[in-house]
Design a protein around this motif. Structure first.
Motif, PDB file in Angstrom:
ATOM      1  N   GLY A  67       0.840  -1.184   0.000  1.00 28.13           N
ATOM      2  CA  GLY A  67       0.000   0.000   0.000  1.00 28.13           C
ATOM      3  C   GLY A  67       0.874   1.232   0.000  1.00 28.13           C
ATOM      4  N   PRO A  68       0.353   2.362  -0.471  1.00 31.23           N
ATOM      5  CA  PRO A  68       1.184   3.562  -0.560  1.00 31.23           C
ATOM      6  C   PRO A  68       1.659   4.091   0.786  1.00 31.23           C
ATOM      7  N   GLN A  69       0.927   3.793   1.869  1.00 34.18           N
ATOM      8  CA  GLN A  69       1.340   4.262   3.189  1.00 34.18           C
ATOM      9  C   GLN A  69       2.304   3.294   3.870  1.00 34.18           C
ATOM     10  N   MET A  70       2.554   2.151   3.279  1.00 33.44           N
ATOM     11  CA  MET A  70       3.425   1.154   3.918  1.00 33.44           C
ATOM     12  C   MET A  70       4.888   1.541   3.767  1.00 33.44           C
ATOM     13  N   HIS A  71       5.571   1.619   4.904  1.00 37.80           N
ATOM     14  CA  HIS A  71       7.003   1.901   4.908  1.00 37.80           C
ATOM     15  C   HIS A  71       7.785   0.770   5.564  1.00 37.80           C
ATOM     16  N   GLN A  72       7.108   0.039   6.458  1.00 33.61           N
ATOM     17  CA  GLN A  72       7.741  -1.067   7.177  1.00 33.61           C
ATOM     18  C   GLN A  72       6.729  -2.182   7.379  1.00 33.61           C
ATOM     19  N   GLY A  73       7.247  -3.353   7.692  1.00 33.47           N
ATOM     20  CA  GLY A  73       6.407  -4.486   8.034  1.00 33.47           C
ATOM     21  C   GLY A  73       7.085  -5.298   9.116  1.00 33.47           C
ATOM     22  N   THR A  74       6.288  -5.974   9.921  1.00 27.55           N
ATOM     23  CA  THR A  74       6.799  -6.815  10.998  1.00 27.55           C
ATOM     24  C   THR A  74       6.530  -8.274  10.645  1.00 27.55           C
ATOM     25  N   ILE A  75       7.548  -9.112  10.733  1.00 27.21           N
ATOM     26  CA  ILE A  75       7.386 -10.532  10.420  1.00 27.21           C
ATOM     27  C   ILE A  75       6.498 -11.156  11.490  1.00 27.21           C
ATOM     28  N   HIS A  76       5.355 -11.679  11.070  1.00 27.49           N
ATOM     29  CA  HIS A  76       4.377 -12.243  11.996  1.00 27.49           C
ATOM     30  C   HIS A  76       4.468 -13.768  12.071  1.00 27.49           C
ATOM     31  N   LYS A  77       4.669 -14.415  10.929  1.00 25.70           N
ATOM     32  CA  LYS A  77       4.737 -15.883  10.912  1.00 25.70           C
ATOM     33  C   LYS A  77       5.549 -16.341   9.705  1.00 25.70           C
ATOM     34  N   LEU A  78       6.419 -17.329   9.927  1.00 26.80           N
ATOM     35  CA  LEU A  78       7.194 -17.936   8.835  1.00 26.80           C
ATOM     36  C   LEU A  78       6.474 -19.206   8.402  1.00 26.80           C
ATOM     37  N   LEU A  79       6.152 -19.300   7.134  1.00 28.55           N
ATOM     38  CA  LEU A  79       5.400 -20.442   6.627  1.00 28.55           C
ATOM     39  C   LEU A  79       6.253 -21.380   5.784  1.00 28.55           C
ATOM     40  N   ALA A  80       7.311 -20.865   5.195  1.00 30.22           N
ATOM     41  CA  ALA A  80       8.221 -21.673   4.373  1.00 30.22           C
ATOM     42  C   ALA A  80       9.552 -21.788   5.100  1.00 30.22           C
ATOM     43  N   LYS A  81      10.344 -22.766   4.697  1.00 28.93           N
ATOM     44  CA  LYS A  81      11.673 -22.944   5.304  1.00 28.93           C
ATOM     45  C   LYS A  81      12.684 -23.226   4.207  1.00 28.93           C
ATOM     46  N   PRO A  82      13.949 -22.938   4.469  1.00 27.96           N
ATOM     47  CA  PRO A  82      14.976 -23.213   3.467  1.00 27.96           C
ATOM     48  C   PRO A  82      14.913 -24.677   3.014  1.00 27.96           C
ATOM     49  N   GLY A  83      15.043 -24.866   1.713  1.00 27.04           N
ATOM     50  CA  GLY A  83      14.964 -26.192   1.124  1.00 27.04           C
ATOM     51  C   GLY A  83      13.606 -26.485   0.515  1.00 27.04           C
ATOM     52  N   ASP A  84      12.595 -25.668   0.853  1.00 28.13           N
ATOM     53  CA  ASP A  84      11.262 -25.889   0.291  1.00 28.13           C
ATOM     54  C   ASP A  84      11.256 -25.603  -1.208  1.00 28.13           C
TER      55      ASP A  84
END
Length: 118
Positions: free
Chosen positions: A11-28
């Motif tokens: 969105g145009p007002q978005m400047h930052q985001g906070t990681i809430h949940k990791l759904l994928a992992k390395p190797g996927d």
């Protein structure tokens, strides 16, 4: 081909985001529609409000790739465009060097129970 996973602007007002949940992992193995992570965005951060609009978005891969690294942690606050991880077009491909381009993703708004801790 090395592909960078970055935090997209939702969105145009978005400047930052906070990681809430990791759904994928390395190797996927990523396919179109594979969910990668969830991000919380405070669209009211620009000005004081009694009830700031907090929205949650799920970042989803829209192309085939192999996720090689996911370099973020829960609760981490990142700027738009920040590097979240690395994917490659082939699992045997080295990850050293510059990314050829950004991994193609899309984002969808999701509803999160405000009382949940996960």
């Amino acid at each position: 081909m090395i592909l960078a996973l970055t935090l997209p602007r939702v969105g145009p007002q978005m400047h930052q985001g906070t990681i809430h949940k990791l759904l994928a992992k390395p190797g996927d193995e990523l396919r179109p529609g594979t969910p990668l992570l969830e991000v919380r965005v405070d669209f009211g951060a620009a000005k004081a409000q009694d009830c700031p609009p907090l929205l949650f978005f799920r970042i989803i891969a829209t192309e085939r790739a192999c996720l090689r690294s996911l370099d973020v942690s829960l609760g981490e606050v990142l700027d738009v465009g920040a590097r979240l991880g690395v994917a490659t077009s082939d699992i045997n491909e080295p990850t050293e060097g510059q990314a050829a381009r950004v991994l193609r993703t899309t984002s969808v708004a999701i509803q999160i129970d405000p009382l949940s801790r996960r």
